[in-house]
Structures are given as C-alpha cells and as structure tokens.
Design a protein around this motif. Structure first.
Motif, PDB file in Angstrom:
ATOM      1  N   GLY A  73       0.814  -1.221   0.000  1.00 54.10           N
ATOM      2  CA  GLY A  73       0.000   0.000   0.000  1.00 54.10           C
ATOM      3  C   GLY A  73       0.834   1.251   0.000  1.00 54.10           C
TER       4      GLY A  73
ATOM      5  N   THR B 119      -2.855  -1.370  -5.290  1.00 55.37           N
ATOM      6  CA  THR B 119      -3.940  -2.163  -5.876  1.00 55.37           C
ATOM      7  C   THR B 119      -4.572  -1.491  -7.061  1.00 55.37           C
ATOM      8  N   SER B 120      -5.045  -0.256  -6.845  1.00 61.01           N
ATOM      9  CA  SER B 120      -5.899   0.341  -7.872  1.00 61.01           C
ATOM     10  C   SER B 120      -5.222   1.482  -8.627  1.00 61.01           C
TER      11      SER B 120
ATOM     12  N   MET C  69       0.992   7.003   4.261  1.00 59.29           N
ATOM     13  CA  MET C  69       2.206   6.642   5.006  1.00 59.29           C
ATOM     14  C   MET C  69       3.065   5.632   4.271  1.00 59.29           C
TER      15      MET C  69
ATOM     16  N   GLY D 217      -1.192   7.667  15.078  1.00 63.19           N
ATOM     17  CA  GLY D 217      -2.453   8.307  15.443  1.00 63.19           C
ATOM     18  C   GLY D 217      -3.061   8.864  14.165  1.00 63.19           C
TER      19      GLY D 217
ATOM     20  N   TYR E 146     -12.399  -2.547  12.965  1.00 59.43           N
ATOM     21  CA  TYR E 146     -11.063  -2.135  12.510  1.00 59.43           C
ATOM     22  C   TYR E 146     -10.041  -2.320  13.636  1.00 59.43           C
TER      23      TYR E 146
ATOM     24  N   ASN F 245      -3.886  11.834   5.199  1.00 58.83           N
ATOM     25  CA  ASN F 245      -3.836  11.018   3.973  1.00 58.83           C
ATOM     26  C   ASN F 245      -4.766  11.694   2.968  1.00 58.83           C
TER      27      ASN F 245
ATOM     28  N   LYS G 165      -6.639  -4.723  13.922  1.00 56.74           N
ATOM     29  CA  LYS G 165      -5.291  -4.239  14.258  1.00 56.74           C
ATOM     30  C   LYS G 165      -4.771  -4.926  15.523  1.00 56.74           C
TER      31      LYS G 165
ATOM     32  N   LEU H  61      -4.816  -7.321  -2.149  1.00 58.84           N
ATOM     33  CA  LEU H  61      -4.693  -8.132  -0.942  1.00 58.84           C
ATOM     34  C   LEU H  61      -6.089  -8.405  -0.371  1.00 58.84           C
TER      35      LEU H  61
ATOM     36  N   THR I 246      -3.363  10.579  11.005  1.00 61.94           N
ATOM     37  CA  THR I 246      -2.279  10.968  10.097  1.00 61.94           C
ATOM     38  C   THR I 246      -2.876  11.406   8.766  1.00 61.94           C
TER      39      THR I 246
ATOM     40  N   ASN J  32       1.825  -2.338   5.472  1.00 63.53           N
ATOM     41  CA  ASN J  32       1.179  -1.037   5.669  1.00 63.53           C
ATOM     42  C   ASN J  32      -0.240  -0.980   5.109  1.00 63.53           C
TER      43      ASN J  32
ATOM     44  N   SER K 135       1.307   3.373  -2.649  1.00 62.92           N
ATOM     45  CA  SER K 135       0.984   4.338  -3.700  1.00 62.92           C
ATOM     46  C   SER K 135       0.624   5.699  -3.113  1.00 62.92           C
ATOM     47  N   ARG K 136       0.274   5.713  -1.828  1.00 65.83           N
ATOM     48  CA  ARG K 136      -0.084   6.997  -1.193  1.00 65.83           C
ATOM     49  C   ARG K 136       0.042   6.891   0.317  1.00 65.83           C
TER      50      ARG K 136
END
Ligand code: NDP
Length: 253
Positions: A13, A38-39, A18, A191, A160, A195, A164, A65, A193, A97, A15-16
């Motif tokens: 992950g 992925t996309s 973190m 925390g 979620y 995006n 984790k 994934l 972040t 990630n 591509s963008r």
C-alpha cells in the motif's frame, strides 16, 4: 545517508499516504523498494519516479490483498523484479502497511464487511510474513502498521481496531521465533495521520483531530515513515516484539 544500502524492501500500500512516505524514506536510505498498490498504478509510478529523481531505486508491483491467491500474485511479481534488478530474490525488509478502515459502525456492519477488514488488515499480513520468510536473510526486518485505536476507544471503529489487535499479535509471537535469525518484528501505531481523505481539507475537523495529539497537530505521513525507516536499520537491532507508539502523544490521555 545510506544505512540500507544493498537491502531490498517491500512496502504494501505504498501508492499513497504513510506507505508512500515510508517507501521514499527507505529508498533515501539506499534500499531498493517495491512500491505495492492495488488500484492506482499512476500514483505508484509517481512514487517510483520521485525515488528515481532523488537517485534512489524502486519499482511498482500490483496485487490486490485480501482475496484468494493474493500473496502468490504479489510474490510472483516481486521475485521477478528482484531477480532482474539484483540477481537474487532476497527480501530484507517487509512493511505491512496496506489497510482498510471500516467506515461502518458496529450496529450496521455486515459479516462480509467484517471479513473484508480482517482479510486485508490481519490475514494478508500473516500470510505475507509466512511467504516473505522464505526470502528473508538473517538480520531482516518486519514492520506492521497498526493503529493507536488498539489503545484509544472509538466505538465506531471496533471491527477495525479488532483487526489491528490481531495484527499486533504477530510481533509478540514471531519476535521469539525469529530472534535466532536476527530478524526483528515490531508494530508501529500511528495516530490520526494526514492522507488523501477529504476530511483533512476541513479546517475545523483538522483542528479537532489535532487537539488529540500532545503536539496539537495531526500526523504527517513522514512522521510515521521516519519511525519505520529507523526500525528497518541496524541501529534498531535490539528492538523486537514491540508496540511503538507513533501517535504524537495521543495515547497519553
Ligand atoms: P491510505 O488509505 O492513504 O492508503 C492505503 C494504501 O493501501 C493504498 O496504497 C492502497 O492502494 C493500499 N490498499 C488498500 N487496500 C488494499 C488491498 N485490499 N490490497 C492492496 N492494497 C490495498 O493509507 P494511510 O496512509 O491512511 O494508512 C496506512 C496504514 O496506516 C493503514 O494500515 C491504516 O490502517 C493505518 N493507519 C492510518 C491512520 C490514519 O490516520 N491515516 C491512523 C492509524 C493507522 P491503492 O490506492 O492503489 O488502492
């Protein structure tokens, strides 16, 4: 610096967000980095171009994934590229990630949505590690991106946070098993972040999110990427099985 010269890294992950920042930092340290997505292939190619512009080395690989065959599809592409570029399929650094948020509260979430969150956030990292260990030399590094939400209550994101929590178990148990090989495995918990989420364009929302941190700002992808890069170096050799709080003090209460 070139603390990772001669190493290879996979950041899922990247591509963008973190993941992107981590891929760029690892490449700055001299690693050859697989930028996985992925996309958004154009975004991944932009990350590769940015690395190359600064004299680093990277390549993009696509694999979804959380679906059957995901790990083999990713490693098929990865090994071919590594072999071509380095003459070997060694993978020194794995950063798990890629992840998905719920976005649906516990009263409304369906079993399929729950399974999807677990498939991407917990099951895929487990099997990526299983597969990566075949390619990982002694002294390798595994870094899993968890979340402060395993220790900070947010009722809207229970599923979620559960996923984790499951991800964090990997560091505890694998640390013991991989110590003899000098491989470290740790969880990094960001925390809030910045995006691509549009919420970061709303000043009042950002102000409210910033107030959760001891530093009164939201995290930038680079704040987390620097922690990931450190854990990937030899200097972090004595840290394994750890939960690394990279929330900017959000968990202080
Ligand atoms: P983004 O949501 O900005 O990016 C997610 C990345 O993961 C993209 O590169 C995306 O690829 C990839 N990805 C998502 N789903 C899949 C999938 N099924 N298969 C393969 N790749 C996938 O990420 P963030 O920077 O916000 O988050 C990175 C990590 O940090 C995640 O694990 C997240 O849970 C965690 N985290 C984030 C926080 C935050 O506030 N942002 C806080 C705490 C933890 P593509 O775009 O190509 O589809």
């Amino acid at each position: 610096t070139d603390r990772l010269a001669g190493r290879t890294a996979l950041v899922t992950g990247s591509s963008r967000g973190m993941g992107r920042a981590a891929a760029i930092r690892l490449a700055e340290e001299g690693a050859l980095v697989a930028v996985h997505y992925t996309s958004d292939g154009a975004a991944a190619e932009e990350v590769v171009a940015s690395v190359e512009k600064d004299g680093g080395r990277a390549f993009a690989i696509r694999a979804e994934l959380g679906v059957p065959g995901d790990v083999e599809s990713l490693f098929g592409a990865l090994e071919a590229d590594l072999l071509e570029r380095t003459g070997s399929t060694d993978l020194h650094i794995l950063v798990n990630n890629a992840g998905v948020m719920g976005g649906v509260g516990p009263a409304d979430i369906t079993p399929d949505q729950f399974d999807r969150i677990f498939a991407v956030n917990a099951k895929a990292p487990f099997f990526l590690i299983q597969r990566a260990l075949r390619n990982m030399p002694d002294g390798g590094r595994i870094i899993n991106i968890s979340s402060g939400l395993t220790r900070f209550a947010n009722p809207d994101e229970i599923a979620y946070a559960m996923s984790k929590g499951a991800l964090e178990q990997l560091a505890l148990h694998y640390a013991k098993a991989l110590g003899p090989r000098g491989i470290t495995i740790n969880s990094v918990a960001p925390g809030i972040t910045r995006n691509g989420n549009p919420v970061f364009d709303i000043p009042e929302a950002v102000e409210q999110m910033a107030s959760l941190s001891a530093f009164n700002r939201v995290g930038e992808p680079e704040d987390v990427a620097d922690v990931v890069a450190f854990l990937a170096t030899d200097e972090a050799r004595w840290i394994t099985g750890s939960f690394v709080d990279a929330t900017g003090g959000t968990l202080l209460g």
